[in-house]
Design a protein around this motif. Structure first.
Motif, PDB file in Angstrom:
ATOM      1  N   MET A 101       1.532  31.830  23.157  1.00 54.00           N
ATOM      2  CA  MET A 101      -0.001  32.520  22.787  1.00 54.00           C
ATOM      3  C   MET A 101      -0.334  34.024  22.363  1.00 54.00           C
ATOM      4  O   MET A 101      -1.282  33.767  22.134  1.00 54.00           O
ATOM      5  CB  MET A 101      -0.465  31.746  24.262  1.00 54.00           C
ATOM      6  CG  MET A 101      -2.093  31.723  24.354  1.00 54.00           C
ATOM      7  SD  MET A 101      -2.486  30.989  25.894  1.00 54.00           S
ATOM      8  CE  MET A 101      -2.151  32.387  26.967  1.00 54.00           C
ATOM      9  N   TYR A 102       0.547  34.705  22.403  1.00 52.07           N
ATOM     10  CA  TYR A 102       0.691  36.321  22.286  1.00 52.07           C
ATOM     11  C   TYR A 102      -0.093  36.376  20.753  1.00 52.07           C
ATOM     12  O   TYR A 102      -0.921  37.147  20.517  1.00 52.07           O
ATOM     13  CB  TYR A 102       1.837  36.909  22.608  1.00 52.07           C
ATOM     14  CG  TYR A 102       3.155  36.738  22.162  1.00 52.07           C
ATOM     15  CD1 TYR A 102       3.606  36.485  21.046  1.00 52.07           C
ATOM     16  CD2 TYR A 102       3.299  35.207  22.918  1.00 52.07           C
ATOM     17  CE1 TYR A 102       4.932  36.422  20.463  1.00 52.07           C
ATOM     18  CE2 TYR A 102       4.822  35.033  21.821  1.00 52.07           C
ATOM     19  CZ  TYR A 102       5.285  35.395  20.627  1.00 52.07           C
ATOM     20  OH  TYR A 102       6.488  35.131  20.499  1.00 52.07           O
ATOM     21  N   THR A 103       0.194  35.403  19.713  1.00 47.81           N
ATOM     22  CA  THR A 103       0.330  35.546  18.366  1.00 47.81           C
ATOM     23  C   THR A 103      -2.043  35.705  18.273  1.00 47.81           C
ATOM     24  O   THR A 103      -2.323  35.744  17.604  1.00 47.81           O
ATOM     25  CB  THR A 103       1.318  34.513  17.890  1.00 47.81           C
ATOM     26  OG1 THR A 103       0.494  32.927  17.949  1.00 47.81           O
ATOM     27  CG2 THR A 103       2.550  34.544  17.700  1.00 47.81           C
ATOM     28  N   ILE A 104      -1.796  34.692  19.543  1.00 47.89           N
ATOM     29  CA  ILE A 104      -3.618  34.612  19.194  1.00 47.89           C
ATOM     30  C   ILE A 104      -4.058  35.310  19.293  1.00 47.89           C
ATOM     31  O   ILE A 104      -5.348  35.756  19.205  1.00 47.89           O
ATOM     32  CB  ILE A 104      -4.271  33.650  20.163  1.00 47.89           C
ATOM     33  CG1 ILE A 104      -3.544  31.601  20.042  1.00 47.89           C
ATOM     34  CG2 ILE A 104      -5.887  32.744  20.202  1.00 47.89           C
ATOM     35  CD1 ILE A 104      -3.091  31.482  18.519  1.00 47.89           C
ATOM     36  N   THR A 105      -3.516  36.774  20.243  1.00 48.35           N
ATOM     37  CA  THR A 105      -4.375  37.744  20.804  1.00 48.35           C
ATOM     38  C   THR A 105      -3.933  38.585  19.427  1.00 48.35           C
ATOM     39  O   THR A 105      -5.051  39.029  19.064  1.00 48.35           O
ATOM     40  CB  THR A 105      -3.828  38.254  21.780  1.00 48.35           C
ATOM     41  OG1 THR A 105      -3.504  37.634  23.040  1.00 48.35           O
ATOM     42  CG2 THR A 105      -3.860  39.476  22.120  1.00 48.35           C
ATOM     43  N   TRP A 156      -1.349  48.608  21.041  1.00 47.99           N
ATOM     44  CA  TRP A 156      -0.995  46.606  21.649  1.00 47.99           C
ATOM     45  C   TRP A 156      -1.277  46.328  23.020  1.00 47.99           C
ATOM     46  O   TRP A 156      -1.274  47.455  24.081  1.00 47.99           O
ATOM     47  CB  TRP A 156       0.892  46.585  21.498  1.00 47.99           C
ATOM     48  CG  TRP A 156       1.449  45.760  21.235  1.00 47.99           C
ATOM     49  CD1 TRP A 156       1.795  44.712  20.925  1.00 47.99           C
ATOM     50  CD2 TRP A 156       2.501  44.881  22.752  1.00 47.99           C
ATOM     51  NE1 TRP A 156       2.555  43.494  20.778  1.00 47.99           N
ATOM     52  CE2 TRP A 156       2.739  44.113  21.909  1.00 47.99           C
ATOM     53  CE3 TRP A 156       1.921  45.149  24.163  1.00 47.99           C
ATOM     54  CZ2 TRP A 156       3.540  42.817  23.273  1.00 47.99           C
ATOM     55  CZ3 TRP A 156       2.632  44.695  24.969  1.00 47.99           C
ATOM     56  CH2 TRP A 156       3.464  43.773  24.689  1.00 47.99           C
ATOM     57  N   THR A 157      -1.638  44.798  22.746  1.00 55.21           N
ATOM     58  CA  THR A 157      -1.264  44.587  22.716  1.00 55.21           C
ATOM     59  C   THR A 157      -3.020  43.466  21.702  1.00 55.21           C
ATOM     60  O   THR A 157      -3.175  43.164  21.577  1.00 55.21           O
ATOM     61  CB  THR A 157      -0.626  42.996  23.095  1.00 55.21           C
ATOM     62  OG1 THR A 157      -0.404  41.987  22.805  1.00 55.21           O
ATOM     63  CG2 THR A 157      -1.078  42.652  24.712  1.00 55.21           C
ATOM     64  N   ASN A 158      -3.585  43.965  23.135  1.00 53.68           N
ATOM     65  CA  ASN A 158      -5.709  43.979  23.358  1.00 53.68           C
ATOM     66  C   ASN A 158      -6.666  44.954  22.825  1.00 53.68           C
ATOM     67  O   ASN A 158      -6.754  44.297  23.492  1.00 53.68           O
ATOM     68  CB  ASN A 158      -5.236  42.489  23.870  1.00 53.68           C
ATOM     69  CG  ASN A 158      -5.025  43.528  25.375  1.00 53.68           C
ATOM     70  OD1 ASN A 158      -4.471  44.282  25.508  1.00 53.68           O
ATOM     71  ND2 ASN A 158      -6.196  42.810  26.580  1.00 53.68           N
ATOM     72  N   ILE A 209      -9.880  42.741  24.703  1.00 48.45           N
ATOM     73  CA  ILE A 209      -9.506  40.512  24.446  1.00 48.45           C
ATOM     74  C   ILE A 209      -8.438  40.451  25.345  1.00 48.45           C
ATOM     75  O   ILE A 209      -7.452  41.020  26.363  1.00 48.45           O
ATOM     76  CB  ILE A 209      -8.888  41.111  22.763  1.00 48.45           C
ATOM     77  CG1 ILE A 209      -9.638  41.492  21.868  1.00 48.45           C
ATOM     78  CG2 ILE A 209      -8.808  39.814  22.467  1.00 48.45           C
ATOM     79  CD1 ILE A 209      -8.826  41.611  20.660  1.00 48.45           C
ATOM     80  N   LEU A 210      -9.092  39.178  26.357  1.00 50.27           N
ATOM     81  CA  LEU A 210      -8.205  38.214  27.087  1.00 50.27           C
ATOM     82  C   LEU A 210      -8.176  36.848  26.297  1.00 50.27           C
ATOM     83  O   LEU A 210      -8.576  36.484  26.033  1.00 50.27           O
ATOM     84  CB  LEU A 210      -8.612  38.510  28.032  1.00 50.27           C
ATOM     85  CG  LEU A 210      -7.934  37.961  29.020  1.00 50.27           C
ATOM     86  CD1 LEU A 210      -6.571  37.896  29.498  1.00 50.27           C
ATOM     87  CD2 LEU A 210      -8.970  37.470  30.567  1.00 50.27           C
ATOM     88  N   VAL A 211      -6.987  36.192  25.980  1.00 44.31           N
ATOM     89  CA  VAL A 211      -6.597  34.626  25.991  1.00 44.31           C
ATOM     90  C   VAL A 211      -6.074  34.608  26.698  1.00 44.31           C
ATOM     91  O   VAL A 211      -4.724  34.716  27.592  1.00 44.31           O
ATOM     92  CB  VAL A 211      -5.699  34.816  24.382  1.00 44.31           C
ATOM     93  CG1 VAL A 211      -5.619  33.706  24.212  1.00 44.31           C
ATOM     94  CG2 VAL A 211      -5.909  35.493  23.247  1.00 44.31           C
TER      95      VAL A 211
END
Length: 227
Positions: A67-71, A94-96, A108-110
């Protein structure tokens, strides 16, 4: 579909409730303010009038453990939308986080959600656009450019970008090219631990390699702050 709200507790929470209630199609929500905007972990996201606050429902093709790739994709696409509308290019931490001049411009929060065996990613984004009162260490687009496009215009552009199929390879190249974390001394925070080292490399899947006194570690989740 894009829903516009005057105010909401959290756009991520609102959207996740819609999915739990049975919504399955493309959906994004934009709000003028958030009373309980969220960041990573226990962090809050200050969301007064003047910002672009949105969440977008994405059904990824990647498994939940990635899921981290969505970030990575969300950061790259948001930065490109800002560049397209305002003529400036944010840095990526990194990362968001998107930064400009060493100050935070966007968070950003996924969050992942599993419903009936299908998993969804809810991508929450907050950008300081016309905000004139910000906490220390933050900056808004109105401080950087003249006559900036309104928050709603930016939010709609980001939502449209994220509702298209994500191309991680292209997003990763953009992300890495604008990443300012590499080569810096950092503190890695994850699961209550704090580990210091040098951000040495970014792997092809977006993971950050941190060289510590005990040897290299690979970070895929958590938070990194510059020391």
């Amino acid at each position: 579909m894009i829903i516009e709200l005057d105010s909401v507790g959290s756009t991520n929470t609102w959207l996740m409730q819609k999915v739990r209630a049975g919504h399955k199609g493309p959906l994004a929500v934009i709000a003028k303010t958030q009373s309980a905007g969220r960041g990573r972990g226990s962090h809050t996201f200050y969301s007064p009038p003047g910002g672009a606050y949105l969440s977008v429902l994405v059904q990824p093709t990647t498994p939940p453990e990635r899921m981290y790739t969505i970030t990575i994709s969300a950061a790259a696409k948001t930065a490109q939308c800002i560049s397209q509308l305002y003529g400036i290019t944010p840095d990526i931490k990194w990362t968001n986080d998107l930064m400009y001049g060493g100050k935070k411009l966007c968070g950003i929060l996924v969050q992942g959600l599993n419903m009936d065996g299908r998993w969804y990613a809810v991508v929450g984004i907050g950008v300081n656009v016309l905000n004139d009162k910000l906490p220390g260490g933050a900056v808004s687009l109105s401080q950087l450019v003249n006559n900036p496009a309104p928050p709603k215009t930016l939010a709609a552009l980001i939502a449209e970008s994220l509702q298209k199929p994500l191309d991680f390879a292209d997003d990763f190249e953009y992300y890495k090219a604008h990443l300012i974390t590499l080569g810096k001394k950092v503190r890695y925070l994850y699961n209550g631990e704090a580990i210091e080292g040098i951000a040495a490399d970014l792997l092809d899947d977006g993971a950050l390699v941190i060289q510590t006194k005990a040897g290299p570690i690979t970070a895929r989740f958590g938070e990194v702050e510059r020391i």
